[in-house]
Design an enzyme around this catalytic site. Structure first.
Site, PDB file in Angstrom:
ATOM      1  N   GLU A 218       0.858  -1.185   0.000  1.00 39.18           N
ATOM      2  CA  GLU A 218       0.000   0.000   0.000  1.00 39.18           C
ATOM      3  C   GLU A 218       0.886   1.224   0.000  1.00 39.18           C
ATOM      4  O   GLU A 218       2.068   1.141   0.326  1.00 39.18           O
ATOM      5  CB  GLU A 218      -0.854   0.044   1.287  1.00 39.18           C
ATOM      6  CG  GLU A 218      -2.038  -0.873   1.297  1.00 39.18           C
ATOM      7  CD  GLU A 218      -2.789  -0.821   2.630  1.00 39.18           C
ATOM      8  OE1 GLU A 218      -2.424  -0.009   3.506  1.00 39.18           O
ATOM      9  OE2 GLU A 218      -3.735  -1.606   2.783  1.00 39.18           O
ATOM     10  N   HIS A 256      -6.476   2.616   5.898  1.00 40.38           N
ATOM     11  CA  HIS A 256      -5.591   2.179   6.973  1.00 40.38           C
ATOM     12  C   HIS A 256      -4.840   3.360   7.569  1.00 40.38           C
ATOM     13  O   HIS A 256      -4.464   4.289   6.867  1.00 40.38           O
ATOM     14  CB  HIS A 256      -4.556   1.178   6.447  1.00 40.38           C
ATOM     15  CG  HIS A 256      -5.132  -0.179   6.212  1.00 40.38           C
ATOM     16  ND1 HIS A 256      -4.543  -1.108   5.397  1.00 40.38           N
ATOM     17  CD2 HIS A 256      -6.256  -0.782   6.692  1.00 40.38           C
ATOM     18  CE1 HIS A 256      -5.274  -2.208   5.387  1.00 40.38           C
ATOM     19  NE2 HIS A 256      -6.323  -2.036   6.156  1.00 40.38           N
TER      20      HIS A 256
END
Length: 297
Positions: A218, A256
């Site tokens: 990510e 996140h």
């Protein structure tokens, strides 16, 4: 073989009596050798009771002493989760898997520092997976966490990801094209966590039963780049790489807590470039991960 867990793993569940803990414990118990693997739960207020035939004890130490638990999984709510991690580390377990999302960063910093201090003083090193992760699975042997068991097949492909749902996506694609998995590991999306991509890639590299790996990262943080550089120097197996967040704007948290572009080499494009340079086969389209890996075998 597999990495980290197998049918001989013995699991203690911290937070087994909460709604989330109960739901996922049932799912894990029903998968493969789950009945034999999930040996104890912990809740000091309910010691002496049981859940689905699993005895509930007052502490992780007791679960280890009485039932041989060597791995813990944690569903404790955020306020108490860091203490739960530390209790499992103090009990000298091999691995602690923390599913809980939303643990305060300050709490995680304190636990990480205590874990480092324990190790520096010659104490046992306990591995931590998570927090804010789906857990891990060795198909047809054991599942610890919240992933859907039915999409997995036993095989020789490793999967490691910071994102939970993208782990499932990669696994489902592999299974659909007839490739099973040796183990699939979700390392979680929090800024301060345990096992990193590099640790899991080392484990897959050393595992004789893993032939190739899908690594999913990510935006935010240096972890994927560090893993890629290690792989370039050491990895003997083909790797497909994907980074989530190609369209993410800088300076904005995306889902996140750790997925934040702070400037420099932590954008998706920068990470993909580093991975490609290090010999990964990279894709910007997550629906191609499985097909791309099959082409490398």
């Amino acid at each position: 073989m597999s990495i980290y867990i197998n049918k001989d793993t013995r699991v203690v569940t911290q937070g087994i009596t909460g709604k989330t803990g109960q739901f996922h414990t049932k799912g894990c118990q029903a998968y493969a050798n789950g009945k034999a693997c999930f040996v104890a739960g912990v809740n000091p207020k309910k010691a002496g009771e049981s859940f689905e035939g699993i005895p509930i004890l007052a502490s992780v130490k007791e679960a280890k002493a009485q039932h041989g638990a060597n791995v813990s999984v944690i569903y404790v709510p955020p306020a108490g989760a860091a203490d739960a991690i530390w209790e499992a580390v103090e009990a000298d377990l091999d691995l602690v898997i923390c599913i809980t999302e939303g643990i305060p960063v300050k709490d995680m910093l304190m636990v990480r520092n205590k874990m480092k201090a324990k190790e520096a003083a010659g104490g046992k090193k306990t591995l931590l997976l998570g927090p804010n992760c789906p857990g891990l699975i060795t198909p047809d042997e054991i599942k610890i966490g919240i992933m859907p068991g039915h999409i997995h097949r036993k095989g020789r492909i490793g999967v490691v990801s910071r994102s939970g749902t993208l782990t499932y996506e990669a696994v489902a694609q592999l299974t659909e094209i007839g490739l099973g998995q040796s183990s699939a590991v979700g390392i979680g999306g929090d800024p301060i966590n345990g096992l990193k991509h590099i640790d899991v890639m080392k484990a897959f590299n050393d595992d004789p039963d893993t032939d190739a790996v899908i690594m999913i990262g990510e935006i935010g943080g240096p972890d994927e780049a560090e893993a890629a550089r290690w792989c370039k120097a050491n990895m003997k197996k083909p790797i497909v790489g994907f980074i989530a967040g190609v369209t993410a704007p800088p300076g904005k948290r995306m889902g996140h807590a750790g997925a934040l572009i702070s400037g420099g080499a932590d954008t998706a494009d920068a990470k993909l470039a580093i991975m490609e340079e290090c010999g990964f086969k990279v894709t910007r389209n997550p629906s191609e991960m499985g097909r791309m890996l099959k082409a490398l075998l």
